[in-house]
Motif scaffolding. Structure first.
Motif, PDB file in Angstrom:
ATOM      1  N   ARG A 131       0.818  -1.209   0.000  1.00 14.24           N
ATOM      2  CA  ARG A 131       0.000   0.000   0.000  1.00 14.24           C
ATOM      3  C   ARG A 131       0.855   1.264   0.000  1.00 14.24           C
ATOM      4  O   ARG A 131       0.570   2.229  -0.712  1.00 14.24           O
ATOM      5  N   ASP A 132       1.925   1.266   0.818  1.00 15.10           N
ATOM      6  CA  ASP A 132       2.761   2.461   0.966  1.00 15.10           C
ATOM      7  C   ASP A 132       4.066   2.377   0.189  1.00 15.10           C
ATOM      8  O   ASP A 132       4.977   3.186   0.409  1.00 15.10           O
ATOM      9  N   SER A 133       4.154   1.417  -0.739  1.00 12.99           N
ATOM     10  CA  SER A 133       5.346   1.299  -1.582  1.00 12.99           C
ATOM     11  C   SER A 133       5.242   2.232  -2.783  1.00 12.99           C
ATOM     12  O   SER A 133       4.156   2.431  -3.340  1.00 12.99           O
ATOM     13  N   LEU A 134       6.379   2.809  -3.169  1.00 11.84           N
ATOM     14  CA  LEU A 134       6.390   3.623  -4.377  1.00 11.84           C
ATOM     15  C   LEU A 134       6.122   2.726  -5.585  1.00 11.84           C
ATOM     16  O   LEU A 134       6.691   1.634  -5.692  1.00 11.84           O
ATOM     17  N   VAL A 135       5.283   3.185  -6.498  1.00 12.81           N
ATOM     18  CA  VAL A 135       4.963   2.388  -7.673  1.00 12.81           C
ATOM     19  C   VAL A 135       6.219   2.085  -8.489  1.00 12.81           C
ATOM     20  O   VAL A 135       6.357   1.001  -9.069  1.00 12.81           O
ATOM     21  N   GLY A 136       7.167   3.024  -8.505  1.00 10.90           N
ATOM     22  CA  GLY A 136       8.396   2.817  -9.258  1.00 10.90           C
ATOM     23  C   GLY A 136       9.219   1.647  -8.778  1.00 10.90           C
ATOM     24  O   GLY A 136      10.082   1.137  -9.514  1.00 10.90           O
ATOM     25  N   SER A 137       8.974   1.194  -7.558  1.00 18.33           N
ATOM     26  CA  SER A 137       9.746   0.084  -6.995  1.00 18.33           C
ATOM     27  C   SER A 137       9.101  -1.273  -7.277  1.00 18.33           C
ATOM     28  O   SER A 137       9.693  -2.312  -6.965  1.00 18.33           O
ATOM     29  N   LEU A 138       7.913  -1.287  -7.870  1.00 20.85           N
ATOM     30  CA  LEU A 138       7.199  -2.538  -8.089  1.00 20.85           C
ATOM     31  C   LEU A 138       7.697  -3.254  -9.339  1.00 20.85           C
ATOM     32  O   LEU A 138       8.099  -2.619 -10.313  1.00 20.85           O
ATOM     33  N   PRO A 139       7.640  -4.597  -9.349  1.00 20.00           N
ATOM     34  CA  PRO A 139       7.946  -5.350 -10.576  1.00 20.00           C
ATOM     35  C   PRO A 139       6.946  -5.006 -11.671  1.00 20.00           C
ATOM     36  O   PRO A 139       5.815  -4.571 -11.412  1.00 20.00           O
ATOM     37  N   LEU A 140       7.350  -5.229 -12.924  1.00 17.12           N
ATOM     38  CA  LEU A 140       6.528  -4.861 -14.067  1.00 17.12           C
ATOM     39  C   LEU A 140       5.154  -5.516 -14.017  1.00 17.12           C
ATOM     40  O   LEU A 140       4.133  -4.879 -14.296  1.00 17.12           O
ATOM     41  N   GLY A 141       5.095  -6.800 -13.653  1.00 18.08           N
ATOM     42  CA  GLY A 141       3.819  -7.494 -13.609  1.00 18.08           C
ATOM     43  C   GLY A 141       2.853  -6.882 -12.607  1.00 18.08           C
ATOM     44  O   GLY A 141       1.645  -6.795 -12.856  1.00 18.08           O
ATOM     45  N   TRP A 142       3.369  -6.458 -11.466  1.00 13.59           N
ATOM     46  CA  TRP A 142       2.530  -5.814 -10.455  1.00 13.59           C
ATOM     47  C   TRP A 142       2.038  -4.455 -10.952  1.00 13.59           C
ATOM     48  O   TRP A 142       0.898  -4.065 -10.705  1.00 13.59           O
ATOM     49  N   LYS A 143       2.926  -3.715 -11.638  1.00 12.27           N
ATOM     50  CA  LYS A 143       2.514  -2.430 -12.201  1.00 12.27           C
ATOM     51  C   LYS A 143       1.364  -2.627 -13.194  1.00 12.27           C
ATOM     52  O   LYS A 143       0.414  -1.842 -13.235  1.00 12.27           O
ATOM     53  N   GLN A 144       1.477  -3.683 -13.972  1.00 12.22           N
ATOM     54  CA  GLN A 144       0.452  -3.961 -14.974  1.00 12.22           C
ATOM     55  C   GLN A 144      -0.901  -4.223 -14.310  1.00 12.22           C
ATOM     56  O   GLN A 144      -1.936  -3.678 -14.714  1.00 12.22           O
ATOM     57  N   LYS A 145      -0.909  -5.067 -13.295  1.00 13.61           N
ATOM     58  CA  LYS A 145      -2.154  -5.365 -12.584  1.00 13.61           C
ATOM     59  C   LYS A 145      -2.727  -4.105 -11.933  1.00 13.61           C
ATOM     60  O   LYS A 145      -3.945  -3.886 -11.945  1.00 13.61           O
ATOM     61  N   LEU A 146      -1.844  -3.291 -11.363  1.00 17.60           N
ATOM     62  CA  LEU A 146      -2.292  -2.056 -10.725  1.00 17.60           C
ATOM     63  C   LEU A 146      -2.866  -1.089 -11.746  1.00 17.60           C
ATOM     64  O   LEU A 146      -3.898  -0.456 -11.505  1.00 17.60           O
ATOM     65  N   ALA A 147      -2.224  -0.991 -12.910  1.00 25.47           N
ATOM     66  CA  ALA A 147      -2.710  -0.076 -13.950  1.00 25.47           C
ATOM     67  C   ALA A 147      -4.112  -0.461 -14.408  1.00 25.47           C
ATOM     68  O   ALA A 147      -4.965   0.405 -14.636  1.00 25.47           O
ATOM     69  N   PHE A 148      -4.372  -1.754 -14.539  1.00 28.08           N
ATOM     70  CA  PHE A 148      -5.717  -2.173 -14.930  1.00 28.08           C
ATOM     71  C   PHE A 148      -6.718  -1.848 -13.822  1.00 28.08           C
ATOM     72  O   PHE A 148      -7.830  -1.368 -14.099  1.00 28.08           O
ATOM     73  N   ALA A 149      -6.329  -2.098 -12.574  1.00 26.70           N
ATOM     74  CA  ALA A 149      -7.223  -1.783 -11.457  1.00 26.70           C
ATOM     75  C   ALA A 149      -7.575  -0.299 -11.443  1.00 26.70           C
ATOM     76  O   ALA A 149      -8.712   0.083 -11.127  1.00 26.70           O
ATOM     77  N   LEU A 150      -6.623   0.552 -11.787  1.00 27.99           N
ATOM     78  CA  LEU A 150      -6.897   1.989 -11.822  1.00 27.99           C
ATOM     79  C   LEU A 150      -7.766   2.362 -13.020  1.00 27.99           C
ATOM     80  O   LEU A 150      -8.560   3.297 -12.945  1.00 27.99           O
ATOM     81  N   ALA A 151      -7.618   1.632 -14.122  1.00 30.85           N
ATOM     82  CA  ALA A 151      -8.448   1.914 -15.295  1.00 30.85           C
ATOM     83  C   ALA A 151      -9.920   1.638 -15.023  1.00 30.85           C
ATOM     84  O   ALA A 151     -10.796   2.242 -15.655  1.00 30.85           O
ATOM     85  N   VAL A 152     -10.206   0.711 -14.107  1.00 26.97           N
ATOM     86  CA  VAL A 152     -11.601   0.385 -13.778  1.00 26.97           C
ATOM     87  C   VAL A 152     -11.964   0.833 -12.363  1.00 26.97           C
ATOM     88  O   VAL A 152     -12.994   0.455 -11.831  1.00 26.97           O
ATOM     89  N   PHE A 153     -11.114   1.656 -11.766  1.00 24.39           N
ATOM     90  CA  PHE A 153     -11.295   2.077 -10.368  1.00 24.39           C
ATOM     91  C   PHE A 153     -12.629   2.782 -10.157  1.00 24.39           C
ATOM     92  O   PHE A 153     -13.290   2.595  -9.137  1.00 24.39           O
ATOM     93  N   HIS A 154     -13.044   3.588 -11.142  1.00 24.73           N
ATOM     94  CA  HIS A 154     -14.294   4.355 -11.027  1.00 24.73           C
ATOM     95  C   HIS A 154     -15.487   3.593 -11.591  1.00 24.73           C
ATOM     96  O   HIS A 154     -16.553   4.166 -11.804  1.00 24.73           O
ATOM     97  N   GLU A 155     -15.296   2.291 -11.824  1.00 21.27           N
ATOM     98  CA  GLU A 155     -16.349   1.388 -12.299  1.00 21.27           C
ATOM     99  C   GLU A 155     -16.989   1.895 -13.590  1.00 21.27           C
ATOM    100  O   GLU A 155     -18.209   2.088 -13.669  1.00 21.27           O
ATOM    101  N   PRO A 156     -16.172   2.088 -14.626  1.00 18.33           N
ATOM    102  CA  PRO A 156     -16.695   2.582 -15.903  1.00 18.33           C
ATOM    103  C   PRO A 156     -17.513   1.517 -16.620  1.00 18.33           C
ATOM    104  O   PRO A 156     -17.363   0.325 -16.363  1.00 18.33           O
ATOM    105  N   GLU A 157     -18.337   1.959 -17.546  1.00 16.92           N
ATOM    106  CA  GLU A 157     -19.115   1.017 -18.347  1.00 16.92           C
ATOM    107  C   GLU A 157     -18.227   0.248 -19.316  1.00 16.92           C
ATOM    108  O   GLU A 157     -18.483  -0.914 -19.633  1.00 16.92           O
ATOM    109  N   ILE A 158     -17.183   0.912 -19.808  1.00 17.10           N
ATOM    110  CA  ILE A 158     -16.304   0.342 -20.831  1.00 17.10           C
ATOM    111  C   ILE A 158     -14.869   0.649 -20.460  1.00 17.10           C
ATOM    112  O   ILE A 158     -14.564   1.755 -20.000  1.00 17.10           O
ATOM    113  N   VAL A 159     -13.971  -0.317 -20.650  1.00 13.25           N
ATOM    114  CA  VAL A 159     -12.549  -0.051 -20.474  1.00 13.25           C
ATOM    115  C   VAL A 159     -11.828  -0.389 -21.776  1.00 13.25           C
ATOM    116  O   VAL A 159     -12.060  -1.439 -22.378  1.00 13.25           O
TER     117      VAL A 159
END
Length: 246
Positions: A131-159
């Protein structure tokens, strides 16, 4: 999926001077559908996606996304979609939770909703301890999962996902597609471009663009049957070979 169309395009066209990047394409996408949008480099798929996201005005034709006309109501379109690019668009100098708070604020979510969604997302991603880790320190795969979670964070109709799995290993790609399935199960429509034919197999339907036009659109199984093959690589290359653009 249900029978409601959340994306419709009718003769959608984009020109740059004498060059026609997207040439009168027409298609529709159902709510909750995972729709693959394929094409070789230069086929026009990224230009088409930018129009559908309200980022580029069409030169001709019409498209409606989440009930809004992309030319007349681009800002409304942007409020009702999520977007993830190949570069992920994360802020490396912010922590995981700070990125979530920032994206939630951009989309107008209240503080309580942001906190609830942050806790839920971190649990689903197994990132509670980061939770309190800098995103820059995360492995690429974790960044990818996080980026998708943020793309749907606001529960959009379409991603919209523009080649989201480039550069990651096959195991991580499969994990990423589990996230996509969960989003689709919740009713989110997923519009994805990819160069990986094994990922195209996961789509409910897919289209293949050649020289700015949609040359094929159907389920993966129907396309393989149509071209008399047991894999989508053969389908893709049979169509891509007809391209005249370099």
């Amino acid at each position: 999926m249900n029978g409601e169309h959340v994306i419709t395009a009718d003769g959608l066209t984009k020109t740059f001077g004498d060059f026609t990047a997207v040439d009168h394409i027409s298609f529709s996408v159902l709510r909750g559908e995972i729709f693959g949008f394929l094409g070789a480099n230069g086929a026009g798929k990224t230009t088409a996606m930018r129009m559908l996201c309200g980022l580029s005005r069409p030169s001709g034709g019409r498209a409606v996304v989440a009930g809004y006309d992309i030319a007349a109501q681009p800002e409304q379109v942007k409020r009702h979609i999520g977007y993830m690019s190949q570069r992920f668009s994360l802020y490396d100098d912010l922590t995981v939770s700070e990125n979530m708070r920032l994206f939630g604020g951009i989309y107008g979510m209240g503080n309580r909703k942001i906190k609830e969604k942050t806790d839920t997302s971190l649990h689903e991603l197994s990132l509670e301890n980061e939770r309190d880790s800098l995103v820059g320190s995360l492995p690429l795969g974790w960044k990818q999962k996080l980026a998708f979670a943020l793309a749907v964070f606001h529960e959009p109709e379409i991603v919209f996902l523009d080649e989201p799995t480039g550069g990651v290993d096959p195991v991580t790609r499969r994990t990423f597609w589990e996230q996509i399935y969960r989003a689709a199960d919740r009713g989110t429509t997923v519009f994805v471009t990819t160069h990986y034919m094994d990922e195209a197999e996961y789509c409910d339907r897919m289209s293949i663009m050649v020289d700015g036009r949609i040359e094929a659109l159907d389920t993966p199984e129907n396309l393989k049957s149509r071209f008399g093959t047991d894999n989508l690589y053969d389908v893709f290359f049979a169509l891509a070979r007809s391209a005249k653009r370099s």
